[in-house]
Design a protein around this motif. Structure first.
Motif, PDB file in Angstrom:
ATOM      1  N   LEU A 147      -4.023   1.475  13.608  1.00 60.87           N
ATOM      2  CA  LEU A 147      -3.561   2.853  13.443  1.00 60.87           C
ATOM      3  C   LEU A 147      -4.576   3.857  13.991  1.00 60.87           C
ATOM      4  O   LEU A 147      -4.292   5.037  14.083  1.00 60.87           O
ATOM      5  N   ARG A 148      -5.758   3.355  14.291  1.00 63.72           N
ATOM      6  CA  ARG A 148      -6.778   4.222  14.889  1.00 63.72           C
ATOM      7  C   ARG A 148      -6.283   4.739  16.207  1.00 63.72           C
ATOM      8  O   ARG A 148      -5.764   3.976  17.012  1.00 63.72           O
ATOM      9  N   SER A 149      -6.470   6.030  16.425  1.00 64.82           N
ATOM     10  CA  SER A 149      -5.930   6.552  17.681  1.00 64.82           C
ATOM     11  C   SER A 149      -6.903   6.388  18.839  1.00 64.82           C
ATOM     12  O   SER A 149      -6.512   6.511  19.988  1.00 64.82           O
TER      13      SER A 149
ATOM     14  N   ALA B 296      -5.096   7.835   8.095  1.00 64.32           N
ATOM     15  CA  ALA B 296      -6.288   8.631   7.791  1.00 64.32           C
ATOM     16  C   ALA B 296      -7.444   7.716   7.404  1.00 64.32           C
ATOM     17  O   ALA B 296      -8.598   7.942   7.806  1.00 64.32           O
ATOM     18  N   ILE B 297      -7.146   6.673   6.654  1.00 63.18           N
ATOM     19  CA  ILE B 297      -8.198   5.720   6.283  1.00 63.18           C
ATOM     20  C   ILE B 297      -8.728   5.032   7.536  1.00 63.18           C
ATOM     21  O   ILE B 297      -9.935   4.885   7.725  1.00 63.18           O
ATOM     22  N   ALA B 298      -7.788   4.653   8.424  1.00 65.90           N
ATOM     23  CA  ALA B 298      -8.189   3.952   9.650  1.00 65.90           C
ATOM     24  C   ALA B 298      -9.085   4.831  10.522  1.00 65.90           C
ATOM     25  O   ALA B 298      -9.978   4.334  11.202  1.00 65.90           O
ATOM     26  N   ALA B 299      -8.831   6.133  10.489  1.00 69.84           N
ATOM     27  CA  ALA B 299      -9.559   7.039  11.376  1.00 69.84           C
ATOM     28  C   ALA B 299     -11.006   7.256  10.932  1.00 69.84           C
ATOM     29  O   ALA B 299     -11.819   7.749  11.706  1.00 69.84           O
ATOM     30  N   ARG B 300     -11.338   6.891   9.698  1.00 66.92           N
ATOM     31  CA  ARG B 300     -12.712   7.118   9.236  1.00 66.92           C
ATOM     32  C   ARG B 300     -13.688   6.204   9.943  1.00 66.92           C
ATOM     33  O   ARG B 300     -13.390   5.037  10.166  1.00 66.92           O
TER      34      ARG B 300
ATOM     35  N   CYS C 249       0.831  -1.205   0.000  1.00 66.34           N
ATOM     36  CA  CYS C 249       0.000   0.000   0.000  1.00 66.34           C
ATOM     37  C   CYS C 249       0.861   1.249   0.000  1.00 66.34           C
ATOM     38  O   CYS C 249       0.417   2.305  -0.441  1.00 66.34           O
ATOM     39  N   GLY C 250       2.087   1.120   0.536  1.00 69.63           N
ATOM     40  CA  GLY C 250       2.923   2.280   0.821  1.00 69.63           C
ATOM     41  C   GLY C 250       3.301   3.118  -0.384  1.00 69.63           C
ATOM     42  O   GLY C 250       3.575   4.303  -0.238  1.00 69.63           O
ATOM     43  N   ASN C 251       3.301   2.549  -1.567  1.00 75.15           N
ATOM     44  CA  ASN C 251       3.622   3.347  -2.747  1.00 75.15           C
ATOM     45  C   ASN C 251       2.596   4.430  -2.978  1.00 75.15           C
ATOM     46  O   ASN C 251       2.901   5.458  -3.559  1.00 75.15           O
ATOM     47  N   CYS C 252       1.377   4.174  -2.561  1.00 76.50           N
ATOM     48  CA  CYS C 252       0.303   5.127  -2.832  1.00 76.50           C
ATOM     49  C   CYS C 252      -0.248   5.746  -1.553  1.00 76.50           C
ATOM     50  O   CYS C 252      -0.537   6.930  -1.522  1.00 76.50           O
ATOM     51  N   HIS C 253      -0.456   4.947  -0.524  1.00 74.90           N
ATOM     52  CA  HIS C 253      -0.955   5.474   0.750  1.00 74.90           C
ATOM     53  C   HIS C 253       0.187   5.361   1.747  1.00 74.90           C
ATOM     54  O   HIS C 253       0.647   4.250   1.989  1.00 74.90           O
ATOM     55  N   LEU C 254       0.632   6.451   2.336  1.00 71.90           N
ATOM     56  CA  LEU C 254       1.700   6.347   3.317  1.00 71.90           C
ATOM     57  C   LEU C 254       1.232   5.414   4.427  1.00 71.90           C
ATOM     58  O   LEU C 254       0.142   5.577   4.961  1.00 71.90           O
ATOM     59  N   ALA C 255       2.065   4.421   4.741  1.00 68.85           N
ATOM     60  CA  ALA C 255       1.631   3.365   5.645  1.00 68.85           C
ATOM     61  C   ALA C 255       2.080   3.588   7.073  1.00 68.85           C
ATOM     62  O   ALA C 255       1.631   2.900   7.981  1.00 68.85           O
ATOM     63  N   ASP C 256       2.983   4.549   7.271  1.00 70.60           N
ATOM     64  CA  ASP C 256       3.556   4.716   8.595  1.00 70.60           C
ATOM     65  C   ASP C 256       2.555   5.289   9.584  1.00 70.60           C
ATOM     66  O   ASP C 256       1.759   6.156   9.245  1.00 70.60           O
ATOM     67  N   ARG C 257       2.638   4.783  10.802  1.00 73.74           N
ATOM     68  CA  ARG C 257       1.763   5.249  11.879  1.00 73.74           C
ATOM     69  C   ARG C 257       1.852   6.760  12.062  1.00 73.74           C
ATOM     70  O   ARG C 257       0.878   7.414  12.392  1.00 73.74           O
ATOM     71  N   ALA C 258       3.052   7.311  11.844  1.00 75.21           N
ATOM     72  CA  ALA C 258       3.273   8.738  12.100  1.00 75.21           C
ATOM     73  C   ALA C 258       2.910   9.613  10.902  1.00 75.21           C
ATOM     74  O   ALA C 258       3.020  10.830  10.974  1.00 75.21           O
TER      75      ALA C 258
ATOM     76  N   SER D 124       1.097  11.910   8.982  1.00 78.36           N
ATOM     77  CA  SER D 124      -0.096  12.719   9.255  1.00 78.36           C
ATOM     78  C   SER D 124      -0.598  13.369   7.976  1.00 78.36           C
ATOM     79  O   SER D 124      -1.798  13.428   7.728  1.00 78.36           O
ATOM     80  N   ALA D 125       0.294  13.851   7.158  1.00 78.43           N
ATOM     81  CA  ALA D 125      -0.132  14.488   5.921  1.00 78.43           C
ATOM     82  C   ALA D 125      -0.099  13.471   4.786  1.00 78.43           C
ATOM     83  O   ALA D 125       0.784  12.615   4.729  1.00 78.43           O
ATOM     84  N   GLY D 126      -1.082  13.540   3.897  1.00 79.03           N
ATOM     85  CA  GLY D 126      -1.117  12.642   2.758  1.00 79.03           C
ATOM     86  C   GLY D 126      -0.141  13.086   1.688  1.00 79.03           C
ATOM     87  O   GLY D 126       0.613  14.037   1.883  1.00 79.03           O
ATOM     88  N   ARG D 127      -0.165  12.425   0.588  1.00 74.33           N
ATOM     89  CA  ARG D 127       0.717  12.812  -0.497  1.00 74.33           C
ATOM     90  C   ARG D 127       0.131  13.995  -1.258  1.00 74.33           C
ATOM     91  O   ARG D 127      -1.050  14.299  -1.151  1.00 74.33           O
ATOM     92  N   ALA D 128       0.994  14.599  -2.054  1.00 75.01           N
ATOM     93  CA  ALA D 128       0.556  15.772  -2.799  1.00 75.01           C
ATOM     94  C   ALA D 128      -0.628  15.439  -3.711  1.00 75.01           C
ATOM     95  O   ALA D 128      -1.483  16.282  -3.963  1.00 75.01           O
ATOM     96  N   ASP D 129      -0.712  14.211  -4.175  1.00 75.52           N
ATOM     97  CA  ASP D 129      -1.811  13.870  -5.077  1.00 75.52           C
ATOM     98  C   ASP D 129      -3.116  13.552  -4.343  1.00 75.52           C
ATOM     99  O   ASP D 129      -4.088  13.130  -4.948  1.00 75.52           O
ATOM    100  N   GLY D 130      -3.113  13.752  -3.030  1.00 76.26           N
ATOM    101  CA  GLY D 130      -4.373  13.648  -2.304  1.00 76.26           C
ATOM    102  C   GLY D 130      -4.766  12.258  -1.844  1.00 76.26           C
ATOM    103  O   GLY D 130      -5.826  12.085  -1.240  1.00 76.26           O
ATOM    104  N   LEU D 131      -3.947  11.258  -2.097  1.00 72.45           N
ATOM    105  CA  LEU D 131      -4.318   9.922  -1.613  1.00 72.45           C
ATOM    106  C   LEU D 131      -4.206   9.889  -0.095  1.00 72.45           C
ATOM    107  O   LEU D 131      -3.218  10.353   0.459  1.00 72.45           O
TER     108      LEU D 131
END
Ligand code: HEC
Length: 105
Positions: A102-104, A59-63, A36-45, A47-54
């Protein structure tokens, strides 16, 4: 005949605890970084997504709508340009457990 069957039952009982093993978060993280990491940053830390908005995985976990079932759906059907992963059931479970971890709250 009967002995063969008894051996099968013994083997089954021996393997049972392994099959019911709790999801492995470290494995899940490695899978997330790899798949997933190529497109969605996978690291717990992350906080900001990629420039392309993915969205990042945290962030996905928090929904609110993200559940084990919804993630399973994502994993079993490729989305966007995501490659068809055909992950095994155990990989899926570990990956899903990691994402939900990853949910806080
Ligand atoms: C090649 C890039 C790519 C990879 C790899 C990838 N995704 Fe995605 N993902 C996307 C794109 C693009 C979207 C935006 C929605 C769409 O196009 O369907 C998305 C959307 C999502 C969504 C829905 C979030 C939303 O905004 O609606 C989830 C959940 C998701 N991805 C999970 C994963 C998981 C888990 C993995 C790893 C197994 C993964 N993705 C790997 C590109 C990727």
């Amino acid at each position: 005949m009967v002995t063969t069957m008894l051996w099968r039952i013994a083997l089954f009982l021996l393997l049972l605890p392994g099959m019911a093993a709790a999801a492995d978060l470290d494995r899940g993280r490695a899978l997330a970084e790899r798949w997933c990491g190529n497109c969605h940053l996978a690291d717990r830390a992350a906080s900001a997504g990629r420039a392309d908005g993915l969205p990042t995985l945290p962030a996905i976990a928090a929904r609110r709508e993200t559940t084990a079932a919804s993630l399973k759906g994502v994993l079993s059907a490729p989305h966007g340009r995501m490659p068809d992963l055909s992950l095994g059931a155990r990989d899926q479970d570990d990956l899903i457990a990691y994402i939900l971890s990853l949910r806080s709250n």
